[in-house]
Design an enzyme around this catalytic site. Structure first.
Site, mmCIF file in Angstrom:
data_model
loop_
_atom_site.group_PDB
_atom_site.id
_atom_site.type_symbol
_atom_site.label_atom_id
_atom_site.label_comp_id
_atom_site.label_asym_id
_atom_site.label_seq_id
_atom_site.Cartn_x
_atom_site.Cartn_y
_atom_site.Cartn_z
ATOM 1 C CD GLU A 1 -3.043 -1.075 2.205
ATOM 2 O OE1 GLU A 1 -2.751 -0.534 3.284
ATOM 3 O OE2 GLU A 1 -4.154 -1.577 1.978
ATOM 4 C CD GLU B 1 -3.903 -6.057 2.630
ATOM 5 O OE1 GLU B 1 -4.715 -5.357 3.271
ATOM 6 O OE2 GLU B 1 -2.678 -5.887 2.650
HETATM 7 C C1 BG6 Z 1 -4.358 -2.849 4.883
HETATM 8 C C2 BG6 Z 1 -3.022 -3.344 5.339
HETATM 9 O O1 BG6 Z 1 -4.359 -1.488 5.006
HETATM 10 O O2 BG6 Z 1 -5.492 -3.188 5.601
HETATM 11 C C3 BG6 Z 1 -3.049 -4.415 6.402
HETATM 12 O O3 BG6 Z 1 -2.201 -3.727 4.278
HETATM 13 C C4 BG6 Z 1 -4.200 -4.147 7.343
HETATM 14 O O4 BG6 Z 1 -1.810 -4.437 7.032
HETATM 15 C C5 BG6 Z 1 -5.486 -4.222 6.556
HETATM 16 O O5 BG6 Z 1 -4.237 -4.987 8.450
HETATM 17 C C6 BG6 Z 1 -6.746 -4.069 7.387
HETATM 18 O O6 BG6 Z 1 -6.658 -2.941 8.175
HETATM 19 P P1 BG6 Z 1 -6.858 -3.002 9.742
HETATM 20 O O7 BG6 Z 1 -6.520 -1.666 10.205
HETATM 21 O O8 BG6 Z 1 -8.295 -3.342 9.932
HETATM 22 O O9 BG6 Z 1 -5.955 -4.041 10.252
#
Ligand code: BG6
Length: 476
Positions: free
Chosen positions: A178, A373
């Site tokens: 990211e 993701e």
């Molecule tokens: C993304 C990241 O921003 O979202 C992860 O690459 C992160 O590292 C994921 O965990 C979800 O966000 P969060 O804040 O709910 O853990």
């Protein structure tokens, strides 16, 4: 690919990052990383970035879910779900504890040999991010993080060591997780996680962000060059956080503004794919008289060594409203979208936005895409008989996979795979909580690291297994 489903080698699996699950933060010579200085927060209280490790504070990443010792059990559970791919990151500070050493730490390298071997045992492809919010803290203290050009060399050395060591075990790589989150340069946590920068009084935050991002983009291109020279079969990608930014209305100013907002969050992809800075940004640099350190040699490197694919995360969409400026400021310019719901942390849930994202990137960059993701952070309840009935998570994933399927089948998007986030519960990046859970596998641990650490299969575990088995045909 048949005309109504995904290609046969579609990479179904899940994703995690080293600092959010490994724990063992001082084991086998690991150095401290920036994540080791982030305290526990919650939906209403931001994490603090401390300068030292303070006795009275709790630092959730120190313990993660102890994947460092549970990796065999965890990978076995993923294999049973039918995973074809598992995305994790290498903790830079396990390989180069301070970041500026000449020689790597053998014990750190050996740990990832074991992880990748375990994946190979089950025919699971490892998909590896080189830098996922976990640079060595020493680089922050001594060099000011990515505000310093020297980081390009340190990162290149680290990337070379990883490619040389693992190229026979890992085919799919990404450079910076990211990388574009820092476009939101007013957000202290985003800038710190991406670039290890702590602002000083009087800093021009935007200019500082563009400079750091430039060094990272050069380092990323250099890593692509190094990786391909070591093994031309490696696939080395970008990794972007993709949040569509919709115009708040058809008012021309709103539309222009939303477009510019997208450009400013996603120019990183333009540089990584096209090898050049887009015109609007060159004009912005010029018109502000920012004296950025961008050399002609840098521009050559960017031009030559572009990425093989775009990995991206997708969680939510935004809605932007024009007020009086065209430069988008995430903290000021977003409004609630009445057409979508939000999760318990205020993230807008928008499956159609995923189809939009896949089409937007295909039209703009003409590269294979990889969803690395996606997922729903939610409060789960473990019942007395050790079940988790996470129907809300199944619904979220089903709705997103349906839109992803339309993008592939109806729109012809070239999609490599789907790796939902936090396939096993882990520490949240934004809040440090354990109770913001994403997993198919429940980990018995609370926000303060208390619990048995036992792993339990949620209802979504059995559901996703069926999805994988049917290559996405059975979403029931
Ligand atoms: C993304 C990241 O921003 O979202 C992860 O690459 C992160 O590292 C994921 O965990 C979800 O966000 P969060 O804040 O709910 O853990």
């Amino acid at each position: 690919m048949t005309n109504n489903t995904f290609k046969p080698d579609f990479l179904w699996g899940g994703a995690v990052a080293a600092h959010q699950l490994e724990g063992a933060y001082r084991e086998d010579g690991k150095g401290l990383s920036i994540a080791d200085f982030l305290t526990l927060g919650n939906a209403n209280k931001p994490r603090r970035l401390t300068d030292t490790i303070e006795d009275e504070e709790y630092y959730p990443n120190h313990h993660g879910i102890d994947f460092y010792h549970y990796y065999k059990e965890d990978i076995k559970l993923m294999a049973e779900m039918g995973f074809k791919a598992f995305r994790t990151s290498i903790a830079w500070s396990r390989i180069f504890p301070n970041g500026d050493e000449d020689q790597p730490n053998e014990a750190g390298l050996a740990f990832y040999d074991k992880v990748f071997n375990e994946c190979r045992k089950y025919n699971i492809e490892s998909v590896v991010t080189l830098s996922h919010f976990e640079m060595p803290y020493h680089l922050v203290k001594e060099y000011g993080g990515w505000s310093n050009r020297k980081l390009i060399d340190f990162f290149s050395r680290y990337a070379r060591v990883c490619f040389e060591r693992y190229h026979n075990k890992v085919k799919y790589w990404m450079t910076f997780n990211e990388i574009n989150n820092q476009a939101n340069y007013e957000n202290e946590l985003s800038v710190y996680e991406n670039s290890g920068i702590k602002y000083q009084t009087g800093d021009n935050k935007e200019q500082k962000m563009y400079q750091a991002a430039h060094y990272e983009l050069v380092a990323s291109a250099q890593a692509v060059q190094i990786g391909h020279a070591i093994d031309p079969s490696l696939k080395i990608g970008a990794m972007l956080a993709f949040c569509p930014i919709y115009p708040n209305s058809p008012k021309p100013e709103d539309v222009l503004f939303a477009n510019r907002a997208m450009d400013s969050r996603l120019y990183f992809g333009d540089v990584q794919v096209n090898g050049t800075y887009p015109n609007w940004l060159q004009a912005r640099f010029r018109n502000n008289n920012w004296d950025l350190d961008i050399t002609s040699n840098d521009l050559e490197i960017l031009q030559k060594d572009t990425v093989d694919y775009i990995g991206f995360s997708y969680y939510m969409s935004f809605d932007a409203k024009y007020s009086d400026h065209l430069d988008y400021r995430e903290n000021e310019d977003l409004v609630a979208n009445p057409y979508v719901k939000v999760n318990d942390w205020g993230w807008q849930i928008d499956p159609v936005g995923l189809r939009y994202a896949l089409n937007w990137m295909t039209t703009r960059w003409h590269k294979p895409l990889f969803i690395v993701e996606n997922g729903l952070g939610a409060y789960d309840k473990l019942t007395d008989d050790h079940k988790v009935h996470d129907t809300y998570r199944i619904a979220y994933l089903r709705n997103h996979i349906e839109e992803m399927k339309k993008a592939v089948v109806d729109d012809g998007v070239d999609l490599m795979g789907y790796l939902p986030w936090g396939c096993i519960d882990l520490v949240s990046a934004s809040t440090g909580e354990m109770k913001k859970r994403y997993g198919f596998i429940y980990v018995d641990e609370d926000d303060y690291g208390h619990g048995s650490l036992k792993r339990y299969k949620k209802d979504s575990y059995y559901w996703y297994k069926k999805v994988i088995e049917s290559n996405g045909s059975d979403l029931s």
